[in-house]
Design a protein around this motif. Sequence first.
Motif, PDB file in Angstrom:
ATOM      1  N   UNK A 199      39.565  44.537  29.390  1.00  0.00           N
ATOM      2  CA  UNK A 199      38.863  43.497  30.131  1.00  0.00           C
ATOM      3  C   UNK A 199      39.880  43.669  31.475  1.00  0.00           C
ATOM      4  N   UNK A 200      39.747  42.630  32.884  1.00  0.00           N
ATOM      5  CA  UNK A 200      39.457  43.824  34.044  1.00  0.00           C
ATOM      6  C   UNK A 200      41.380  43.146  34.759  1.00  0.00           C
ATOM      7  N   UNK A 201      42.292  44.373  35.287  1.00  0.00           N
ATOM      8  CA  UNK A 201      43.190  43.909  35.693  1.00  0.00           C
ATOM      9  C   UNK A 201      43.109  42.969  36.744  1.00  0.00           C
ATOM     10  N   UNK A 202      44.062  41.679  37.259  1.00  0.00           N
ATOM     11  CA  UNK A 202      43.616  40.649  37.696  1.00  0.00           C
ATOM     12  C   UNK A 202      43.476  41.040  38.923  1.00  0.00           C
ATOM     13  N   UNK A 203      44.662  42.723  39.824  1.00  0.00           N
ATOM     14  CA  UNK A 203      44.394  42.880  41.116  1.00  0.00           C
ATOM     15  C   UNK A 203      43.146  43.904  41.447  1.00  0.00           C
ATOM     16  N   UNK A 204      41.910  43.980  41.084  1.00  0.00           N
ATOM     17  CA  UNK A 204      40.379  44.072  41.077  1.00  0.00           C
ATOM     18  C   UNK A 204      40.301  42.663  41.403  1.00  0.00           C
ATOM     19  N   UNK A 205      40.113  41.425  40.110  1.00  0.00           N
ATOM     20  CA  UNK A 205      39.463  40.717  40.044  1.00  0.00           C
ATOM     21  C   UNK A 205      40.002  39.623  41.736  1.00  0.00           C
ATOM     22  N   UNK A 206      40.967  39.617  42.048  1.00  0.00           N
ATOM     23  CA  UNK A 206      41.462  38.966  43.363  1.00  0.00           C
ATOM     24  C   UNK A 206      41.103  39.577  44.566  1.00  0.00           C
ATOM     25  N   UNK A 207      41.228  41.402  44.685  1.00  0.00           N
ATOM     26  CA  UNK A 207      40.661  41.565  45.030  1.00  0.00           C
ATOM     27  C   UNK A 207      39.210  41.197  46.334  1.00  0.00           C
ATOM     28  N   UNK A 208      38.490  41.027  44.628  1.00  0.00           N
ATOM     29  CA  UNK A 208      36.667  41.342  44.667  1.00  0.00           C
ATOM     30  C   UNK A 208      36.782  39.513  45.582  1.00  0.00           C
ATOM     31  N   UNK A 209      37.881  38.403  44.760  1.00  0.00           N
ATOM     32  CA  UNK A 209      38.270  36.889  45.448  1.00  0.00           C
ATOM     33  C   UNK A 209      38.092  37.549  46.789  1.00  0.00           C
ATOM     34  N   UNK A 210      39.039  37.593  47.463  1.00  0.00           N
ATOM     35  CA  UNK A 210      38.835  37.869  49.252  1.00  0.00           C
ATOM     36  C   UNK A 210      38.441  38.221  49.425  1.00  0.00           C
TER      37      UNK A 210
ATOM     38  N   UNK B  88      26.998  38.223  43.268  1.00  0.00           N
ATOM     39  CA  UNK B  88      26.787  39.245  41.493  1.00  0.00           C
ATOM     40  C   UNK B  88      27.305  40.400  41.318  1.00  0.00           C
ATOM     41  N   UNK B  89      28.264  41.099  40.471  1.00  0.00           N
ATOM     42  CA  UNK B  89      28.319  42.497  40.389  1.00  0.00           C
ATOM     43  C   UNK B  89      29.210  42.847  38.957  1.00  0.00           C
ATOM     44  N   UNK B  90      29.123  43.829  38.902  1.00  0.00           N
ATOM     45  CA  UNK B  90      29.817  44.838  37.876  1.00  0.00           C
ATOM     46  C   UNK B  90      30.580  45.759  37.687  1.00  0.00           C
ATOM     47  N   UNK B  91      31.339  45.409  37.054  1.00  0.00           N
ATOM     48  CA  UNK B  91      32.824  45.966  37.051  1.00  0.00           C
ATOM     49  C   UNK B  91      32.508  47.389  36.563  1.00  0.00           C
ATOM     50  N   UNK B  92      33.053  48.718  37.099  1.00  0.00           N
ATOM     51  CA  UNK B  92      33.250  49.386  36.731  1.00  0.00           C
ATOM     52  C   UNK B  92      34.724  49.911  35.691  1.00  0.00           C
ATOM     53  N   UNK B  93      35.197  51.077  35.104  1.00  0.00           N
ATOM     54  CA  UNK B  93      36.005  51.123  33.955  1.00  0.00           C
ATOM     55  C   UNK B  93      37.872  51.430  35.589  1.00  0.00           C
ATOM     56  N   UNK B  94      37.333  51.477  36.544  1.00  0.00           N
ATOM     57  CA  UNK B  94      38.871  50.827  37.434  1.00  0.00           C
ATOM     58  C   UNK B  94      39.553  50.211  37.360  1.00  0.00           C
ATOM     59  N   UNK B  95      38.823  49.310  36.804  1.00  0.00           N
ATOM     60  CA  UNK B  95      38.989  47.222  36.744  1.00  0.00           C
ATOM     61  C   UNK B  95      39.948  47.280  35.389  1.00  0.00           C
ATOM     62  N   UNK B  96      39.828  48.494  34.557  1.00  0.00           N
ATOM     63  CA  UNK B  96      40.676  47.876  33.135  1.00  0.00           C
ATOM     64  C   UNK B  96      42.217  47.686  33.672  1.00  0.00           C
ATOM     65  N   UNK B  97      42.171  46.533  33.005  1.00  0.00           N
ATOM     66  CA  UNK B  97      43.838  46.493  32.608  1.00  0.00           C
ATOM     67  C   UNK B  97      44.042  46.391  31.244  1.00  0.00           C
ATOM     68  N   UNK B  98      45.996  47.136  31.131  1.00  0.00           N
ATOM     69  CA  UNK B  98      46.489  47.550  30.347  1.00  0.00           C
ATOM     70  C   UNK B  98      46.561  46.977  28.619  1.00  0.00           C
ATOM     71  N   UNK B  99      46.128  46.091  29.285  1.00  0.00           N
ATOM     72  CA  UNK B  99      46.678  44.980  27.880  1.00  0.00           C
ATOM     73  C   UNK B  99      45.144  45.105  26.513  1.00  0.00           C
ATOM     74  N   UNK B 100      43.908  45.429  27.438  1.00  0.00           N
ATOM     75  CA  UNK B 100      42.571  45.422  25.936  1.00  0.00           C
ATOM     76  C   UNK B 100      41.820  46.787  27.427  1.00  0.00           C
ATOM     77  N   UNK B 101      41.780  47.492  26.687  1.00  0.00           N
ATOM     78  CA  UNK B 101      40.469  48.147  27.859  1.00  0.00           C
ATOM     79  C   UNK B 101      38.890  47.833  28.256  1.00  0.00           C
TER      80      UNK B 101
END
Length: 257
Positions: free
Chosen positions: A26-37, A11-24
Motif C-alpha cells: 500500500x502507498x503512503x498518502x503523501x505521494x498520493x496527495x502530491x499526485x492529486x495536487x 493514468x500513472x504507475x506507482x513505484x516502490x518509492x510510494x510504499x507506506x510503513x503499514x503494508x509494503x
Amino acid sequence: MAMYERLSEGRYLASEHTQGPWDPRSQHMGPVTALVAHELARTAPRPGLELSRLVVDVFAPVPVAELEVATDVVRDGKRVQCLSASVSSGGRELVRATAWRIREAGTPPTPVRQAPPVPPREERHGRSWLQSGFGYGKALDWRFVTGSAEETGPATAWGRLTVPLVAGEEPDAVERVAVFADSGNGISSALGFDTHVFVNVDLTISLFRAPVGEWICMEAETVIGPSGRGLTRSTLFDVAGEIGAATQTLFVAPRQG
C-alpha cells in the motif's frame, strides 16, 4: 526512479518509492496527495488564483499499482475556484479530494513565526525505520530539529524529496508540501509503531501564502482520545517562515498478532 510514471492522461504507475510503513503493498498518502495536487494544477488553471486549501479523504488503502486520477471544476468564480479529484485503481474509488483556489490581492500581512534552520543530516536518522524501512521514507531527506523517528511525542522536522514525483517532471512547491504534510502522525507518534496502528483517514492542508523552495518543515503533535480516535496538528513552514497548517484524523487500534 520517480514515485510515479505517467502512462497516459490521468493514468500513472506507482513505484516502490510510494510504499507506506503499514503494508509494503500500500502507498503512503503523501505521494498520493502530491499526485492529486499535480493533477489539480493542470485542471482549469487561471493566473492570479492560488491553491489555498486541499482536503483529502481516504476510503481505502491505495495499492502500489496503476492509478487513475480524475479531476473536475466544482465552482468557477471570479475570486474563488473549487476543484475536485478522485483517485481510483482497478475500477474502485480509493481517495476523494476537494481544493480551493483564492485570488491573489494585496493585503497587509500579519507577523508569522520564523522557521528553524535546516539542521545538518545526522547518520542516526538514516538508520531509523523512517528512512530505511519503506519506500516513501527512503525517498525523502529527513532532518529533525526536535524529537526523532525513534521516540514518541511532538517533533519538528524538515523534509525534501530526493526523487521526482512524476518521471520527467519537476515538482512544484505545493506538491512538495503535499508529499510531506501527510507525515505529521508518523514523526509525532503518541503510541509505539510496533504496538499500535494510527492511520489517518483524511488530510487537510491550509496555506495562507504560496510556499517556496524544496525544503518543507513540519512542527507536529499527536493526541489520542480514549475511544480509538486521534488527531495530528502540524504547523507548516518553508525557509522563509510559516506558510500554513495540516491536520489528520486518526484511526487508532492495537496491532494484531
